[in-house]
Design a protein around this motif. Structure first.
Motif, PDB file in Angstrom:
ATOM      1  N   PHE B  48      22.157   7.414  -3.059  1.00  0.00           N
ATOM      2  CA  PHE B  48      22.190   8.563  -3.957  1.00  0.00           C
ATOM      3  C   PHE B  48      21.145   8.386  -5.052  1.00  0.00           C
ATOM      4  O   PHE B  48      20.745   7.273  -5.362  1.00  0.00           O
ATOM      5  N   TYR B  49      20.761   9.504  -5.650  1.00  0.00           N
ATOM      6  CA  TYR B  49      19.973   9.433  -6.865  1.00  0.00           C
ATOM      7  C   TYR B  49      20.400  10.565  -7.775  1.00  0.00           C
ATOM      8  O   TYR B  49      20.930  11.587  -7.341  1.00  0.00           O
ATOM      9  N   SER B  50      20.150  10.344  -9.065  1.00  0.00           N
ATOM     10  CA  SER B  50      20.526  11.333 -10.071  1.00  0.00           C
ATOM     11  C   SER B  50      19.454  11.376 -11.145  1.00  0.00           C
ATOM     12  O   SER B  50      19.070  10.352 -11.696  1.00  0.00           O
ATOM     13  N   ILE B  51      19.018  12.585 -11.445  1.00  0.00           N
ATOM     14  CA  ILE B  51      17.992  12.747 -12.463  1.00  0.00           C
ATOM     15  C   ILE B  51      18.605  13.118 -13.807  1.00  0.00           C
ATOM     16  O   ILE B  51      18.035  12.835 -14.863  1.00  0.00           O
ATOM     17  N   THR B  52      19.782  13.734 -13.764  1.00  0.00           N
ATOM     18  CA  THR B  52      20.399  14.151 -15.014  1.00  0.00           C
ATOM     19  C   THR B  52      21.916  14.154 -14.880  1.00  0.00           C
ATOM     20  O   THR B  52      22.471  14.110 -13.768  1.00  0.00           O
ATOM     21  N   VAL B  53      22.593  14.256 -16.007  1.00  0.00           N
ATOM     22  CA  VAL B  53      24.055  14.265 -16.028  1.00  0.00           C
ATOM     23  C   VAL B  53      24.588  15.392 -15.150  1.00  0.00           C
ATOM     24  O   VAL B  53      24.106  16.522 -15.189  1.00  0.00           O
ATOM     25  N   GLY B  54      25.612  15.055 -14.372  1.00  0.00           N
ATOM     26  CA  GLY B  54      26.278  16.054 -13.554  1.00  0.00           C
ATOM     27  C   GLY B  54      25.556  16.422 -12.271  1.00  0.00           C
ATOM     28  O   GLY B  54      26.055  17.226 -11.479  1.00  0.00           O
ATOM     29  N   GLN B  55      24.398  15.850 -12.067  1.00  0.00           N
ATOM     30  CA  GLN B  55      23.614  16.180 -10.865  1.00  0.00           C
ATOM     31  C   GLN B  55      23.390  14.930 -10.045  1.00  0.00           C
ATOM     32  O   GLN B  55      22.869  13.925 -10.537  1.00  0.00           O
ATOM     33  N   VAL B  56      23.811  14.983  -8.772  1.00  0.00           N
ATOM     34  CA  VAL B  56      23.646  13.851  -7.866  1.00  0.00           C
ATOM     35  C   VAL B  56      23.179  14.383  -6.522  1.00  0.00           C
ATOM     36  O   VAL B  56      23.717  15.363  -6.008  1.00  0.00           O
TER      37      VAL B  56
END
Lengths: 115, 111
Positions: B48-56
């Motif tokens: 997984f990766y996430s660039i910002t809060v609440g987004q995966v």
């Protein structure tokens, strides 16, 4: 699609020897190439990276790597290894895409340094 | 200085039981965060990766899920573990497309 190939699964040398760990990649665009080291049972530590400029890049602990566009390679070298260099070394390629950053690793090369 | 902390260090869990692994980054605002999985003796697979809060974003399907409830926190979880989930889980943060910083990892054994 980026791919990374590390042709040597296991390399054994003696302390004080020089070593070269091979990495070849395939990708058509602009990429970052990097090397990481993983000691047994631990996380990965960043060694060095290349994006542009001087094709020979210096890293920590005497490691260096040379980028070759013609050979699609980014081999890691050290002139004189120490027993503490025994670890698994991962070559990685990354490219920024519309789906976010993605760091792709090779299968790793286990370096064993004998006293 | 930025620090990355993973917990727990190791887990032994039964097949079918739930799992939650955590990762916290301090000293860096809005980092790009990543989960990787490494089978014993194998290479690393980005999960997984996430660039910002609440987004995966999911990269591979392994019956796992991830969440980013806070800017500095990244959680990996599943409601039912499989034997194939055994391995080494690494959290990382990165800025740009290179030189990621990895946590010390969580070793998971599913029995």
């Amino acid at each position: 699609t980026q791919t990374v190939s590390q042709s040597d699964a296991h390399v054994t040398v003696f302390e004080g020897d020089s070593v070269e760990l091979r990495c070849n990649y395939s990708y058509g665009g602009s990429i970052y190439l990097s090397w990481y080291i993983q000691h047994h049972g631990h996380g990965l530590q960043f060694l060095l990276k290349y994006y542009s400029g001087n094709p020979v890049v210096q890293g920590v602990n005497g490691f260096e790597a040379e980028f070759s566009k013609s050979d699609s390679s980014f081999h890691l070298r050290k002139a004189s290894v120490h027993w503490s260099d025994s670890a698994v070394y991962f070559c990685a390629v990354s490219a920024y895409g519309s789906s976010g950053n993605k760091l792709i690793f090779g299968i790793g090369t286990l370096l064993s340094v004998k006293p | 200085a930025q620090t990355i902390h993973q917990w727990p260090v190791a887990e032994i869990k039964a097949v079918g039981s739930p799992l939650s692994l955590g990762c916290t980054i301090k000293g860096k605002s809005s980092p790009n965060l990543y989960w990787y999985w490494q089978a014993t003796g194998g290479t690393l697979q980005q999960l997984f990766y996430s660039i910002t809060v609440g987004q995966v974003e999911s990269v591979v399907q392994l019956n796992l899920s991830a969440s980013r409830p806070k800017d500095d926190q990244f959680i990996l979880s599943t409601e039912k573990l499989l034997l194939s989930h055994s391995g080494f889980y690494l959290c990382a943060w990165g800025q740009g497309a290179s030189d990621y910083t990895f946590g010390s990892g969580t070793r998971l054994l599913v029995i």
